[in-house]
Design a protein around this motif. Structure first.
Motif, PDB file in Angstrom:
ATOM      1  N   PRO A  58       4.537  12.548   2.515  1.00  0.00           N
ATOM      2  CA  PRO A  58       5.764  11.771   2.304  1.00  0.00           C
ATOM      3  C   PRO A  58       6.989  12.679   2.301  1.00  0.00           C
ATOM      4  N   ASN A  59       8.092  12.158   2.810  1.00  0.00           N
ATOM      5  CA  ASN A  59       9.367  12.864   2.741  1.00  0.00           C
ATOM      6  C   ASN A  59      10.073  12.357   1.495  1.00  0.00           C
ATOM      7  N   LEU A  60      10.082  13.151   0.453  1.00  0.00           N
ATOM      8  CA  LEU A  60      10.595  12.712  -0.846  1.00  0.00           C
ATOM      9  C   LEU A  60      12.115  12.619  -0.893  1.00  0.00           C
ATOM     10  N   ASP A  61      12.796  12.981   0.211  1.00  0.00           N
ATOM     11  CA  ASP A  61      14.251  12.842   0.282  1.00  0.00           C
ATOM     12  C   ASP A  61      14.677  11.396   0.525  1.00  0.00           C
ATOM     13  N   PHE A  62      13.747  10.538   0.903  1.00  0.00           N
ATOM     14  CA  PHE A  62      14.060   9.138   1.174  1.00  0.00           C
ATOM     15  C   PHE A  62      13.786   8.291  -0.059  1.00  0.00           C
ATOM     16  N   PHE A  63      14.613   7.281  -0.249  1.00  0.00           N
ATOM     17  CA  PHE A  63      14.460   6.376  -1.395  1.00  0.00           C
ATOM     18  C   PHE A  63      13.192   5.546  -1.274  1.00  0.00           C
ATOM     19  N   HIS A  64      12.973   4.948  -0.095  1.00  0.00           N
ATOM     20  CA  HIS A  64      11.773   4.129   0.112  1.00  0.00           C
ATOM     21  C   HIS A  64      10.787   4.905   0.971  1.00  0.00           C
ATOM     22  N   ASN A  65       9.618   5.080   0.451  1.00  0.00           N
ATOM     23  CA  ASN A  65       8.557   5.752   1.201  1.00  0.00           C
ATOM     24  C   ASN A  65       7.380   4.809   1.363  1.00  0.00           C
ATOM     25  N   PRO A  66       7.003   4.512   2.614  1.00  0.00           N
ATOM     26  CA  PRO A  66       5.735   3.804   2.748  1.00  0.00           C
ATOM     27  C   PRO A  66       4.640   4.722   2.234  1.00  0.00           C
ATOM     28  N   THR A  67       3.597   4.156   1.685  1.00  0.00           N
ATOM     29  CA  THR A  67       2.530   5.018   1.193  1.00  0.00           C
ATOM     30  C   THR A  67       1.900   5.748   2.362  1.00  0.00           C
ATOM     31  N   ILE A  68       1.304   6.861   2.056  1.00  0.00           N
ATOM     32  CA  ILE A  68       0.641   7.637   3.103  1.00  0.00           C
ATOM     33  C   ILE A  68      -0.516   6.836   3.689  1.00  0.00           C
ATOM     34  N   VAL A  69      -1.167   6.026   2.876  1.00  0.00           N
ATOM     35  CA  VAL A  69      -2.260   5.203   3.388  1.00  0.00           C
ATOM     36  C   VAL A  69      -1.709   4.155   4.354  1.00  0.00           C
ATOM     37  N   GLU A  70      -0.548   3.560   4.049  1.00  0.00           N
ATOM     38  CA  GLU A  70       0.085   2.618   4.982  1.00  0.00           C
ATOM     39  C   GLU A  70       0.445   3.327   6.286  1.00  0.00           C
ATOM     40  N   THR A  71       0.945   4.553   6.175  1.00  0.00           N
ATOM     41  CA  THR A  71       1.298   5.322   7.360  1.00  0.00           C
ATOM     42  C   THR A  71       0.059   5.609   8.204  1.00  0.00           C
ATOM     43  N   SER A  72      -1.062   5.926   7.563  1.00  0.00           N
ATOM     44  CA  SER A  72      -2.290   6.200   8.319  1.00  0.00           C
ATOM     45  C   SER A  72      -2.801   4.950   9.019  1.00  0.00           C
ATOM     46  N   LEU A  73      -2.690   3.781   8.384  1.00  0.00           N
ATOM     47  CA  LEU A  73      -3.110   2.536   9.031  1.00  0.00           C
ATOM     48  C   LEU A  73      -2.247   2.267  10.256  1.00  0.00           C
ATOM     49  N   SER A  74      -0.957   2.444  10.137  1.00  0.00           N
ATOM     50  CA  SER A  74      -0.047   2.260  11.267  1.00  0.00           C
ATOM     51  C   SER A  74      -0.396   3.229  12.402  1.00  0.00           C
ATOM     52  N   PHE A  75      -0.655   4.483  12.050  1.00  0.00           N
ATOM     53  CA  PHE A  75      -1.025   5.502  13.026  1.00  0.00           C
ATOM     54  C   PHE A  75      -2.304   5.095  13.775  1.00  0.00           C
ATOM     55  N   LEU A  76      -3.338   4.693  13.026  1.00  0.00           N
ATOM     56  CA  LEU A  76      -4.610   4.301  13.650  1.00  0.00           C
ATOM     57  C   LEU A  76      -4.461   3.057  14.510  1.00  0.00           C
ATOM     58  N   THR A  77      -3.616   2.122  14.074  1.00  0.00           N
ATOM     59  CA  THR A  77      -3.373   0.897  14.846  1.00  0.00           C
ATOM     60  C   THR A  77      -2.756   1.245  16.194  1.00  0.00           C
ATOM     61  N   LYS A  78      -1.761   2.112  16.185  1.00  0.00           N
ATOM     62  CA  LYS A  78      -1.104   2.518  17.429  1.00  0.00           C
ATOM     63  C   LYS A  78      -2.006   3.387  18.291  1.00  0.00           C
ATOM     64  N   ILE A 114     -10.458  -3.960   6.011  1.00  0.00           N
ATOM     65  CA  ILE A 114     -11.155  -2.994   5.149  1.00  0.00           C
ATOM     66  C   ILE A 114     -10.185  -2.026   4.481  1.00  0.00           C
ATOM     67  N   TYR A 115      -8.952  -1.920   4.972  1.00  0.00           N
ATOM     68  CA  TYR A 115      -8.032  -0.897   4.471  1.00  0.00           C
ATOM     69  C   TYR A 115      -7.700  -1.012   2.980  1.00  0.00           C
ATOM     70  N   PRO A 116      -7.603  -2.198   2.390  1.00  0.00           N
ATOM     71  CA  PRO A 116      -7.399  -2.231   0.935  1.00  0.00           C
ATOM     72  C   PRO A 116      -8.511  -1.522   0.169  1.00  0.00           C
ATOM     73  N   LYS A 117      -9.739  -1.572   0.687  1.00  0.00           N
ATOM     74  CA  LYS A 117     -10.848  -0.864   0.047  1.00  0.00           C
ATOM     75  C   LYS A 117     -10.739   0.640   0.272  1.00  0.00           C
ATOM     76  N   VAL A 118     -10.232   1.046   1.441  1.00  0.00           N
ATOM     77  CA  VAL A 118      -9.978   2.462   1.705  1.00  0.00           C
ATOM     78  C   VAL A 118      -8.941   2.976   0.697  1.00  0.00           C
ATOM     79  N   VAL A 119      -7.881   2.176   0.474  1.00  0.00           N
ATOM     80  CA  VAL A 119      -6.848   2.538  -0.497  1.00  0.00           C
ATOM     81  C   VAL A 119      -7.470   2.725  -1.881  1.00  0.00           C
ATOM     82  N   SER A 120      -8.340   1.808  -2.288  1.00  0.00           N
ATOM     83  CA  SER A 120      -8.999   1.927  -3.593  1.00  0.00           C
ATOM     84  C   SER A 120      -9.820   3.204  -3.688  1.00  0.00           C
TER      85      SER A 120
END
Length: 181
Positions: A33-53, A102-108
Motif C-alpha cells: 500500500p502507498n500510505l501517502d494516500f487517504f483511501h487505500n484499497p486493501t492489498i487483497v482487493e488489489t490482488s483480486l483486481s490484478f488476477l482478474t485482469k 472464493i476471495y472472501p475466504k482468501v481474505v479470511s
C-alpha cells in the motif's frame, strides 16, 4: 496510485523459496500500500483486481494453516493433514466468477496470518520445518517448461503480496518497480 511496486520480495526464504535451475528471466515484484494516500484499497482487493485482469485460468489456491483447515477448505478431498496440527489445502479455480466467490475466504485466511499462494501450478513442493519453531515453506519452481507460470503470494496478514512469473505481460507491466537497494 494507491499502491507501489518494489523489487524487494517480502516472503522470499521465509515463506517460500524460488527454484530456477534453468535461469529463466523472472518478473518479480512486491505490491504494497502507498500510505501517502487517504483511501487505500486493501492489498487483497488489489490482488483480486490484478488476477482478474491477468485472466489466466485455471488457477490453484494453496494454503498451509495451523490448528484447523483453512477457510477455502470445502471438503476432505482438497485438504490433508500434513503434520501434527498443520493442514494443506489446494483449491482449483476455473474462472473469474469462481475466483470472486472464493476471495472472501482468501481474505479470511490472510487475516488469520496464513500465507496464501495463488498459482498456475496444481502441485507445489512443501519444505518441512527444520526446527520446531519454523514453518512449512513453499518451493516455487520454474522448470524448463515453455508455458506461462505464475505465483502470487499473499502474506504478512494480507498487508502485501509478491508476484513472480516467467512472463512480463501482466496488468502492472507499465508501472515502475522501485529499487529498494
Amino acid at each position: 496510485m494507491n499502491y507501489y511496486l518494489s523489487d524487494f520480495l517480502t516472503g522470499i526464504n521465509e515463506e517460500y523459496f524460488i527454484k530456477n535451475d534453468s535461469n529463466n528471466v523472472l518478473e518479480q515484484f512486491c505490491c504494497e500500500p502507498n500510505l501517502d494516500f487517504f483511501h487505500n484499497p486493501t492489498i487483497v482487493e488489489t490482488s483480486l483486481s490484478f488476477l482478474t485482469k491477468l485472466n489466466l485460468f485455471p488457477l490453484y489456491i494453496h494454503v498451509i494453516s495451523f490448528g484447523y483447515p483453512s477457510n477455502i477448505s470445502s471438503c476432505s478431498k482438497n485438504t490433508q493433514e500434513i503434520d501434527n496440527n498443520y493442514f494443506y489445502t489446494v483449491k482449483k479455480i476455473q474462472d473469474f466468477s469462481q475466483l470472486k466467490g472464493i476471495y472472501p475466504k482468501v481474505v479470511s485466511d490472510t487475516n488469520n496470518g496464513e500465507t496464501v499462494v495463488i498459482t498456475s501450478e496444481e502441485r507445489l513442493r512443501l519444505i518441512e520445518p527444520e526446527q520446531p519453531s519454523d514453518i512449512f515453506k513453499y518451493e516455487l519452481n520454474f522448470d524448463l517448461s515453455n508455458r506461462e507460470i505464475l505465483f502470487l503470494v499473499i502474506q504478512l496478514d494480507g498487508e502485501c503480496w509478491d508476484f513472480i512469473s516467467n512472463f512480463k505481460n501482466h496488468p502492472f507491466k507499465n508501472l515502475p518497480i522501485h529499487d529498494e537497494n
